[in-house]
Design an enzyme around this catalytic site. Structure first.
Site, PDB file in Angstrom:
ATOM      1  N   TYR A 253      23.925  72.684  21.071  1.00  0.00           N
ATOM      2  CA  TYR A 253      22.719  73.517  20.636  1.00  0.00           C
ATOM      3  C   TYR A 253      22.828  74.401  19.344  1.00  0.00           C
ATOM      4  O   TYR A 253      22.242  74.489  18.392  1.00  0.00           O
ATOM      5  CB  TYR A 253      22.003  73.890  21.928  1.00  0.00           C
ATOM      6  CG  TYR A 253      20.529  74.518  21.540  1.00  0.00           C
ATOM      7  CD1 TYR A 253      19.548  73.727  20.929  1.00  0.00           C
ATOM      8  CD2 TYR A 253      20.152  75.924  21.493  1.00  0.00           C
ATOM      9  CE1 TYR A 253      18.207  74.073  20.996  1.00  0.00           C
ATOM     10  CE2 TYR A 253      19.010  76.229  21.233  1.00  0.00           C
ATOM     11  CZ  TYR A 253      17.780  75.579  20.905  1.00  0.00           C
ATOM     12  OH  TYR A 253      16.615  75.828  20.729  1.00  0.00           O
ATOM     13  N   LYS A 257      22.093  73.871  15.611  1.00  0.00           N
ATOM     14  CA  LYS A 257      21.269  74.601  14.803  1.00  0.00           C
ATOM     15  C   LYS A 257      21.797  75.089  13.686  1.00  0.00           C
ATOM     16  O   LYS A 257      21.321  75.351  12.433  1.00  0.00           O
ATOM     17  CB  LYS A 257      20.483  75.543  15.775  1.00  0.00           C
ATOM     18  CG  LYS A 257      19.545  74.851  16.728  1.00  0.00           C
ATOM     19  CD  LYS A 257      18.192  74.537  16.106  1.00  0.00           C
ATOM     20  CE  LYS A 257      17.235  73.982  17.183  1.00  0.00           C
ATOM     21  NZ  LYS A 257      16.088  73.410  16.522  1.00  0.00           N
ATOM     22  N   TYR A 312      19.952  84.656  37.607  1.00  0.00           N
ATOM     23  CA  TYR A 312      21.346  84.348  37.500  1.00  0.00           C
ATOM     24  C   TYR A 312      22.283  85.721  37.052  1.00  0.00           C
ATOM     25  O   TYR A 312      21.623  86.708  36.285  1.00  0.00           O
ATOM     26  CB  TYR A 312      21.417  83.368  36.428  1.00  0.00           C
ATOM     27  CG  TYR A 312      20.529  82.254  36.570  1.00  0.00           C
ATOM     28  CD1 TYR A 312      20.276  81.838  37.829  1.00  0.00           C
ATOM     29  CD2 TYR A 312      20.584  81.236  35.575  1.00  0.00           C
ATOM     30  CE1 TYR A 312      19.454  80.599  37.951  1.00  0.00           C
ATOM     31  CE2 TYR A 312      20.057  80.038  35.519  1.00  0.00           C
ATOM     32  CZ  TYR A 312      19.332  79.814  36.850  1.00  0.00           C
ATOM     33  OH  TYR A 312      18.579  78.736  37.071  1.00  0.00           O
ATOM     34  N   LYS A 316      21.158  91.663  34.427  1.00  0.00           N
ATOM     35  CA  LYS A 316      21.296  92.732  33.749  1.00  0.00           C
ATOM     36  C   LYS A 316      21.214  92.153  32.100  1.00  0.00           C
ATOM     37  O   LYS A 316      21.056  93.040  31.206  1.00  0.00           O
ATOM     38  CB  LYS A 316      22.316  93.760  33.793  1.00  0.00           C
ATOM     39  CG  LYS A 316      22.223  94.554  35.140  1.00  0.00           C
ATOM     40  CD  LYS A 316      23.149  95.752  35.271  1.00  0.00           C
ATOM     41  CE  LYS A 316      22.681  96.427  36.253  1.00  0.00           C
ATOM     42  NZ  LYS A 316      24.373  96.816  37.213  1.00  0.00           N
ATOM     43  N   PRO A 380      24.639  84.536  26.510  1.00  0.00           N
ATOM     44  CA  PRO A 380      24.586  85.804  26.107  1.00  0.00           C
ATOM     45  C   PRO A 380      24.107  86.925  26.719  1.00  0.00           C
ATOM     46  O   PRO A 380      23.009  86.753  27.440  1.00  0.00           O
ATOM     47  CB  PRO A 380      23.406  85.299  24.765  1.00  0.00           C
ATOM     48  CG  PRO A 380      23.401  84.080  24.713  1.00  0.00           C
ATOM     49  CD  PRO A 380      23.542  83.219  26.167  1.00  0.00           C
TER      50      PRO A 380
HETATM   51  P1  NAD Z   1      10.090  71.403  23.689  1.00  0.00           P
HETATM   52  O1  NAD Z   1      11.353  70.616  24.366  1.00  0.00           O
HETATM   53  O2  NAD Z   1       9.092  71.714  24.468  1.00  0.00           O
HETATM   54  O3  NAD Z   1       9.793  70.498  22.292  1.00  0.00           O
HETATM   55  C1  NAD Z   1      10.735  69.761  21.814  1.00  0.00           C
HETATM   56  C2  NAD Z   1      10.054  68.436  21.177  1.00  0.00           C
HETATM   57  O4  NAD Z   1      10.881  67.754  20.672  1.00  0.00           O
HETATM   58  C3  NAD Z   1       9.586  67.589  22.728  1.00  0.00           C
HETATM   59  O5  NAD Z   1       8.341  67.329  22.504  1.00  0.00           O
HETATM   60  C4  NAD Z   1      10.684  66.369  22.489  1.00  0.00           C
HETATM   61  O6  NAD Z   1      10.136  65.249  23.267  1.00  0.00           O
HETATM   62  C5  NAD Z   1      10.823  66.393  21.158  1.00  0.00           C
HETATM   63  N1  NAD Z   1      12.281  65.724  20.902  1.00  0.00           N
HETATM   64  C6  NAD Z   1      13.573  66.122  21.310  1.00  0.00           C
HETATM   65  N2  NAD Z   1      14.495  65.371  20.832  1.00  0.00           N
HETATM   66  C7  NAD Z   1      13.850  64.547  19.804  1.00  0.00           C
HETATM   67  C8  NAD Z   1      14.128  63.455  18.941  1.00  0.00           C
HETATM   68  N3  NAD Z   1      15.376  63.047  18.876  1.00  0.00           N
HETATM   69  N4  NAD Z   1      13.128  62.738  18.198  1.00  0.00           N
HETATM   70  C9  NAD Z   1      12.056  63.128  18.377  1.00  0.00           C
HETATM   71  N5  NAD Z   1      11.362  64.088  19.200  1.00  0.00           N
HETATM   72  C10 NAD Z   1      12.355  64.748  19.931  1.00  0.00           C
HETATM   73  O7  NAD Z   1      10.827  72.830  23.039  1.00  0.00           O
HETATM   74  P2  NAD Z   1      10.077  73.951  22.402  1.00  0.00           P
HETATM   75  O8  NAD Z   1      10.086  75.172  23.281  1.00  0.00           O
HETATM   76  O9  NAD Z   1       8.507  73.686  21.900  1.00  0.00           O
HETATM   77  O10 NAD Z   1      11.041  73.997  21.048  1.00  0.00           O
HETATM   78  C11 NAD Z   1      10.409  73.487  19.712  1.00  0.00           C
HETATM   79  C12 NAD Z   1      11.590  73.941  18.636  1.00  0.00           C
HETATM   80  O11 NAD Z   1      11.653  75.082  18.593  1.00  0.00           O
HETATM   81  C13 NAD Z   1      12.807  73.336  18.975  1.00  0.00           C
HETATM   82  O12 NAD Z   1      13.491  73.014  17.765  1.00  0.00           O
HETATM   83  C14 NAD Z   1      13.672  74.556  19.654  1.00  0.00           C
HETATM   84  O13 NAD Z   1      15.069  74.439  19.553  1.00  0.00           O
HETATM   85  C15 NAD Z   1      13.084  75.858  18.707  1.00  0.00           C
HETATM   86  N6  NAD Z   1      13.232  77.009  19.581  1.00  0.00           N
HETATM   87  C16 NAD Z   1      12.318  77.024  20.768  1.00  0.00           C
HETATM   88  C17 NAD Z   1      12.472  78.245  21.544  1.00  0.00           C
HETATM   89  C18 NAD Z   1      11.605  78.633  22.541  1.00  0.00           C
HETATM   90  O14 NAD Z   1      11.916  79.704  23.229  1.00  0.00           O
HETATM   91  N7  NAD Z   1      10.463  77.692  22.769  1.00  0.00           N
HETATM   92  C19 NAD Z   1      13.529  79.398  20.822  1.00  0.00           C
HETATM   93  C20 NAD Z   1      14.383  79.050  19.869  1.00  0.00           C
HETATM   94  C21 NAD Z   1      14.151  77.668  19.235  1.00  0.00           C
HETATM   95  N1  UDP Z   2      18.128  83.233  33.953  1.00  0.00           N
HETATM   96  C1  UDP Z   2      17.674  83.321  35.222  1.00  0.00           C
HETATM   97  N2  UDP Z   2      17.117  82.695  36.026  1.00  0.00           N
HETATM   98  C2  UDP Z   2      16.632  81.548  35.779  1.00  0.00           C
HETATM   99  C3  UDP Z   2      17.047  80.730  34.809  1.00  0.00           C
HETATM  100  C4  UDP Z   2      17.460  81.773  33.725  1.00  0.00           C
HETATM  101  O1  UDP Z   2      17.918  84.531  35.486  1.00  0.00           O
HETATM  102  O2  UDP Z   2      16.283  80.923  36.795  1.00  0.00           O
HETATM  103  C5  UDP Z   2      18.627  83.718  32.815  1.00  0.00           C
HETATM  104  C6  UDP Z   2      19.794  83.189  32.015  1.00  0.00           C
HETATM  105  O3  UDP Z   2      20.893  83.267  32.788  1.00  0.00           O
HETATM  106  C7  UDP Z   2      19.609  83.736  30.773  1.00  0.00           C
HETATM  107  C8  UDP Z   2      18.095  84.192  30.665  1.00  0.00           C
HETATM  108  O4  UDP Z   2      17.679  84.098  31.868  1.00  0.00           O
HETATM  109  O5  UDP Z   2      20.412  84.889  31.079  1.00  0.00           O
HETATM  110  C9  UDP Z   2      17.319  83.339  29.542  1.00  0.00           C
HETATM  111  O6  UDP Z   2      17.555  81.998  29.826  1.00  0.00           O
HETATM  112  P1  UDP Z   2      16.750  81.033  29.343  1.00  0.00           P
HETATM  113  O7  UDP Z   2      17.117  79.445  29.743  1.00  0.00           O
HETATM  114  O8  UDP Z   2      15.372  81.105  29.738  1.00  0.00           O
HETATM  115  O9  UDP Z   2      16.897  81.056  27.789  1.00  0.00           O
HETATM  116  P2  UDP Z   2      18.300  81.164  27.074  1.00  0.00           P
HETATM  117  O10 UDP Z   2      17.844  82.487  26.324  1.00  0.00           O
HETATM  118  O11 UDP Z   2      19.392  81.423  27.631  1.00  0.00           O
HETATM  119  O12 UDP Z   2      18.205  80.143  25.894  1.00  0.00           O
END
Ligand code: NAD
Ligand code: UDP
Ligand code: UDP
Length: 434
Positions: A253, A257, A312, A316, A380
């Site tokens: 991931y 990215k 997890y 902290k 992280p």
């Molecule tokens: P999500 O998993 O809900 O949405 C991702 C969507 O992409 C899903 O609908 C999934 O079916 C689709 N998808 C996955 N692989 C695919 C493929 N190969 N072809 C077509 N569709 C595909 O996740 P989200 O939280 O909505 O995240 C959306 C975007 O934002 C992602 O790129 C993610 O990396 C980025 N992002 C999200 C967060 C967050 O906290 N939500 C944080 C950082 C980055």
């Molecule tokens: N985490 C936790 N309990 C859970 C799921 C996650 O304490 O049931 C912690 C995880 O170890 C991380 C933080 O929450 O430190 C955020 O995790 P998440 O998977 O939401 O997103 P991340 O920022 O790691 O992508």
């Protein structure tokens, strides 16, 4: 009558010149004598003026001013939405550019926008906003983590299309903007099939950039705060290059990215594709997958089900949680603005996981228990965005605090968790009575 006679006299005098002079002489003399010429000239002048003032496609495109991005130092075209709409044929090379004028029947009203991953959590909220704005939206999704339920309310709307497609495969579409979100975002989901995750980030992003290049569309990448890895700088500024384990379990991931960002910048510099890069920090809200393993969805679902909240490690470690509507606003501002980025989009409010558990207890159930579990690999230790750049250049900052946003998510989760339970109970009762 007089003109006819003149003409006939001329005819008898010079028969061989007849075919050459007949047509031009008659109307010119007629116009001169009847003083029609002045009317014709005035008419031409008015038509030219009107055409120049009111026909955008006929005027030669004005050179678009260039801006310098402070981070990348690269040049890019400024194009506010209004500018883009008026010169869309010129920029996109789409139907509007062929022959300059768009035939009346082919004129479009809104922008044509693709949202890859539009059936997911963030994507579906973005789609709602774009549809509300009057755009034509095409969602491209393979439903790995997304669901039709998230966009079902748009079915039947002629401005909405849903295509089941995996972005790892090429696709041909004609669009003005591409929001590229397709990628699983929760650690549980992206670690499930790491090779698929990195293919989605690399090959999927390459395909969408190829599409953007072909049709001249603007391309926005949803990158992540994970590009900073386990950061040694706190809070994280966009100029920080990060501390990522390239061979760890999260690297499909994180590195995926990072490569996606590289591809976006290379298409920008090498193929003049207009790109935008958002680095999204942890986001929560309605429509999150209930069992996706992310901390907010886990805690909320656990508290509602009267299960202990699973913290997890020592709890902290910190994260900064942004409500989804703030993120969508930031993404749209970034897309419409003139800066490539990257931009951190996140809420600077920082919480330890124990503090988050406390907020969930206060919001849902003060008696909810906490259970400690071993932490995951390469987790992280801290994360908090510096959003100075987004504030200054996009005029954006989050508006919804965790304590305001969480109840909105809880309402949605309550309906889905208990709705599902009722459905299950109904199915069990009916099958046991059969
Ligand atoms: P999500 O998993 O809900 O949405 C991702 C969507 O992409 C899903 O609908 C999934 O079916 C689709 N998808 C996955 N692989 C695919 C493929 N190969 N072809 C077509 N569709 C595909 O996740 P989200 O939280 O909505 O995240 C959306 C975007 O934002 C992602 O790129 C993610 O990396 C980025 N992002 C999200 C967060 C967050 O906290 N939500 C944080 C950082 C980055
Ligand atoms: N985490 C936790 N309990 C859970 C799921 C996650 O304490 O049931 C912690 C995880 O170890 C991380 C933080 O929450 O430190 C955020 O995790 P998440 O998977 O939401 O997103 P991340 O920022 O790691 O992508
Ligand atoms: N691509 C796509 N749709 C398009 C244009 C391109 O899916 O409308 C894909 C194409 O199949 C290729 C990738 O995008 O795999 C990169 O395209 P580009 O034209 O940049 O590179 P090339 O095809 O020359 O390798």
């Amino acid at each position: 009558m007089a003109s006819e006679m003149t003409y006939r006299r001329h005819e008898t005098q010079q028969p061989e010149a007849q075919s050459l002079h007949r047509k031009p002489i008659k109307p010119i003399r007629y116009m001169l004598r009847e003083q029609r010429l002045i009317f014709v000239l005035v008419g031409i002048a008015i038509a030219t003026l009107g055409f120049t003032l009111f026909s955008p496609s006929s005027s030669s495109p004005k050179p678009i001013p260039y801006y310098s991005d402070p981070i990348s130092g690269s040049e890019m075209r400024s194009s506010s939405l209004a500018q883009r709409k008026s010169s869309i044929g010129y920029i996109t090379g789409g139907i509007g550019s062929v022959g300059g004028k768009i035939p009346l029947g082919l004129k479009r009203k809104g922008l044509r926008v693709v949202v890859t991953g539009g059936a997911g959590f963030v994507g579906s909220h973005l789609v709602d906003r774009l549809i509300a704005r009057g755009d034509n939206v095409i969602v491209v999704d393979n439903f790995f983590t997304g669901s039709k339920d998230n966009v079902m309310h748009h079915f039947g709307n002629p401005n909405f299309e849903l295509i089941r497609h995996d972005v790892v495969e090429p696709i041909l579409l004609e669009v003005d903007q591409i929001y590229h979100l397709a990628c699983p975002a929760s650690p549980v989901h992206y670690k499930f099939n790491p090779v698929k995750t990195i293919k989605t980030n690399v090959v999927g992003t390459l395909n969408m950039l190829g599409l953007a290049k072909r049709v001249g569309a603007r391309f926005l990448l949803t990158s992540t705060s994970e590009v900073y890895g386990d950061p040694l700088q706190h809070p994280q500024v966009e100029t920080y290059w990060g501390n990522v384990n390239p061979i760890g379990v999260r690297s499909c991931y994180d590195e995926g990215k990072r490569t996606a960002e590289t591809l976006a910048m290379d298409y920008h510099r090498g193929a003049n594709v207009e790109v935008r890069i958002a680095r999204i920090f942890n986001t929560y809200g309605p429509r999150m997958c209930i069992d996706d393993g992310r901390v907010v969805s886990n805690f909320v679902a656990q508290a509602l089900r009267k299960e202990p909240l699973t913290v997890y490690g020592d709890g902290k470690q910190t994260r900064s949680f942004q409500f989804v509507s703030d993120l969508v606003e930031g993404l749209m501002r970034l897309m419409e603005g003139e800066h490539v980025g990257p931009f951190n989009l996140g809420n600077p409010g920082e919480f330890t996981m124990l503090e988050l558990a406390k907020v969930v207890q206060e919001t849902i159930d003060p008696n909810a228990k906490i259970e400690f579990r071993p932490n995951t690999e390469d987790d992280p230790h801290k994360r908090k965005p510096d959003i100075t750049k987004a504030k200054e250049l996009l005029g954006w900052e989050p508006k919804v605090a965790l304590r305001q946003g969480l109840p909105l998510m809880v309402k949605d989760f309550r309906q889905r968790v208990f709705g599902d339970q009722k459905q299950q109970e109904k199915t069990t009762t009916s099958s046991s009575t059969e």
